[in-house]
Design a protein around this motif. Structure first.
Motif, PDB file in Angstrom:
ATOM      1  N   ALA A 201      42.997  64.839  40.373  1.00  0.00           N
ATOM      2  CA  ALA A 201      42.636  63.447  40.657  1.00  0.00           C
ATOM      3  C   ALA A 201      42.292  62.750  39.362  1.00  0.00           C
ATOM      4  O   ALA A 201      41.710  63.355  38.457  1.00  0.00           O
ATOM      5  N   VAL A 202      42.654  61.471  39.275  1.00  0.00           N
ATOM      6  CA  VAL A 202      42.354  60.627  38.116  1.00  0.00           C
ATOM      7  C   VAL A 202      41.728  59.336  38.617  1.00  0.00           C
ATOM      8  O   VAL A 202      42.246  58.728  39.554  1.00  0.00           O
ATOM      9  N   VAL A 203      40.635  58.899  37.990  1.00  0.00           N
ATOM     10  CA  VAL A 203      39.935  57.687  38.405  1.00  0.00           C
ATOM     11  C   VAL A 203      39.710  56.805  37.182  1.00  0.00           C
ATOM     12  O   VAL A 203      39.260  57.288  36.133  1.00  0.00           O
ATOM     13  N   ALA A 204      40.013  55.526  37.316  1.00  0.00           N
ATOM     14  CA  ALA A 204      39.869  54.568  36.214  1.00  0.00           C
ATOM     15  C   ALA A 204      38.719  53.612  36.479  1.00  0.00           C
ATOM     16  O   ALA A 204      38.424  53.271  37.632  1.00  0.00           O
ATOM     17  N   ALA A 205      38.094  53.150  35.396  1.00  0.00           N
ATOM     18  CA  ALA A 205      37.039  52.152  35.502  1.00  0.00           C
ATOM     19  C   ALA A 205      37.610  50.745  35.652  1.00  0.00           C
ATOM     20  O   ALA A 205      36.979  49.865  36.242  1.00  0.00           O
ATOM     21  N   ASP A 206      38.815  50.526  35.123  1.00  0.00           N
ATOM     22  CA  ASP A 206      39.466  49.214  35.106  1.00  0.00           C
ATOM     23  C   ASP A 206      40.494  49.134  36.245  1.00  0.00           C
ATOM     24  O   ASP A 206      41.369  49.996  36.343  1.00  0.00           O
ATOM     25  N   PRO A 207      40.435  48.104  37.111  1.00  0.00           N
ATOM     26  CA  PRO A 207      41.397  47.986  38.206  1.00  0.00           C
ATOM     27  C   PRO A 207      42.851  47.941  37.729  1.00  0.00           C
ATOM     28  O   PRO A 207      43.740  48.481  38.398  1.00  0.00           O
ATOM     29  N   ASP A 208      43.115  47.313  36.585  1.00  0.00           N
ATOM     30  CA  ASP A 208      44.487  47.250  36.073  1.00  0.00           C
ATOM     31  C   ASP A 208      44.994  48.636  35.676  1.00  0.00           C
ATOM     32  O   ASP A 208      46.176  48.962  35.864  1.00  0.00           O
ATOM     33  N   VAL A 209      44.119  49.453  35.125  1.00  0.00           N
ATOM     34  CA  VAL A 209      44.508  50.827  34.763  1.00  0.00           C
ATOM     35  C   VAL A 209      44.734  51.648  36.022  1.00  0.00           C
ATOM     36  O   VAL A 209      45.631  52.498  36.071  1.00  0.00           O
TER      37      VAL A 209
END
Length: 373
Positions: A201-209
């Motif tokens: 799983a990968v989670v980003a802080a930025d919605p665009d990322v």
């Protein structure tokens, strides 16, 4: 008859039906409104991605077919041909193999940063440097990174910080809250927790990322299958309970090993003698994880004897299941490092990595005692 299942069913389908061309067009106008093809998204893989995103307090993320796929997706979210990556020298061997053997073919280069230099990156940064990849708790020597300080140092040079949070889990540490840009997991390990799933799983802080991660997952075919997703979600529901028992068992085992005459060294952040003990206590909310390593004599036959004699710690090259296990970094996770790299990191013949399960700890200690005798 209406059906309202408490548990999400397994959507074991590769494709979803459309009524007509109008429905098809409405999907492409708003892909989030429904499903079309499981490589693009599936209710089960989305449920897992959303659950991990919530745990990590991120903007969005994806579930992938393995932890390696998660690392790959995270790096591609920021990098393209010609870019340069910084990577903590204390890193999972598979991560360095990915950078050295595969991303180098894409003309993405890497420089390894020693642990002691992580908070002063000036000499390592190039005009093409885009990211730093590090681990919350390093594999296999359990060094703990100060993520807040590391994020500040990265952002000083316009770099993004990617943190592999597998060893800690979101129960101990949330890297995004400390300034990281992406956090990732081998879901195979603590999140699924039962040694019967291979996932990431990968989670980003930025919605665009987060949107970019979904594109990478779709285009490279990294999407996790419905069945694996369902199993991982089932395992995740007991993560809070399991992590606490993993930590309690690991602490007791570390204290036992630390006093054993056949053990030369114990690497566990919960021990007061650990160099980052205070930091680990702060970042881990008083918990120190279920992983530790210890060193016996640098003789292969001594290691073999321990592996053969142990009854409760099978020799298995993975970690974080409910059942305890032993692993051998020199021969598995870090075997493809050069001998010089192995020596610099302290990965020697006598180094053994231990994954503490959730069994009765007195039984585990009794088994180690007889195996080390």
């Amino acid at each position: 008859m209406e059906i309202h299942p408490k548990i999400t069913p397994i959507y074991q389908t590769s494709v979803f039906k459309f009524e007509d061309l109008h429905e098809l067009e409405s999907y492409f106008e708003s892909p989030e409104s429904r499903y079309m093809y499981s490589r693009n998204g599936n209710p089960n893989s989305d449920e897992l991605a959303n659950a991990v995103t919530k745990l990590e307090a991120g903007a969005g993320g994806i579930a992938t077919g393995s932890g390696m796929a998660a690392i790959f997706a995270a790096l591609l979210a920021y990098c393209q041909a010609g870019d340069h990556v910084l990577c903590a020298a204390d890193i999972y061997g598979g991560s360095s193999s990915l950078l050295n053997a595969e991303l180098s073919r894409m003309n993405i280069t890497v420089t390894y940063v020693p642990f002691d230099a992580l908070y002063s990156l000036a000499e390592f940064v190039k005009p093409t440097t885009r990211v730093l990849l590090a681990e919350t708790i390093s594999n296999p020597l359990l060094r703990v990174a100060d993520l807040r300080q590391l994020a500040e140092e990265c952002h000083r040079y316009g770099l993004k910080l990617i943190v592999d949070n597998t060893f800690a889990s979101p129960i101990l540490t949330r890297p995004l809250a400390l300034g990281a840009d992406i956090t990732l997991h081998s879901v195979t390990k603590y999140i699924a927790g039962h040694s019967d799933v291979t996932a990431g799983a990968v989670v980003a802080a930025d919605p665009d990322v987060a949107v970019r991660l979904k594109e990478i997952g779709m285009h490279y075919g990294l999407t996790l299958s419905p069945m694996e997703s369902w199993l991982a979600v089932r395992g995740l529901k007991t993560l809070h309970l399991r992590i606490r028992q993993h930590c309690l068992n690991a602490m007791a085992i570390a204290e036992f090993l630390n006093q054993h005459p056949s053990v030369a060294a114990v690497y566990y952040p919960g021990l007061p003698t650990h160099p980052q003990h205070v930091l680990a206590a702060e970042q881990g909310k008083g918990l120190f994880g279920g992983m530790l390593s210890f060193k016996i004599a640098d003789e292969a036959e001594k290691v073999n004897q321990l592996m053969r004699r142990s009854q409760r710690f099978p020799f298995a090259p993975s970690l974080a299941g409910v059942d305890s296990s032993l692993s051998y970094p020199l021969g598995t996770s870090h075997r493809y490092l050069t001998p010089e790299q192995q020596q610099q990191l302290g990965i020697t013949t006598g180094l053994i990595r231990l994954s503490a399960g959730i069994e009765p700890v007195d039984e585990l200690i009794a088994d180690l005692e007889q195996a080390l005798a």
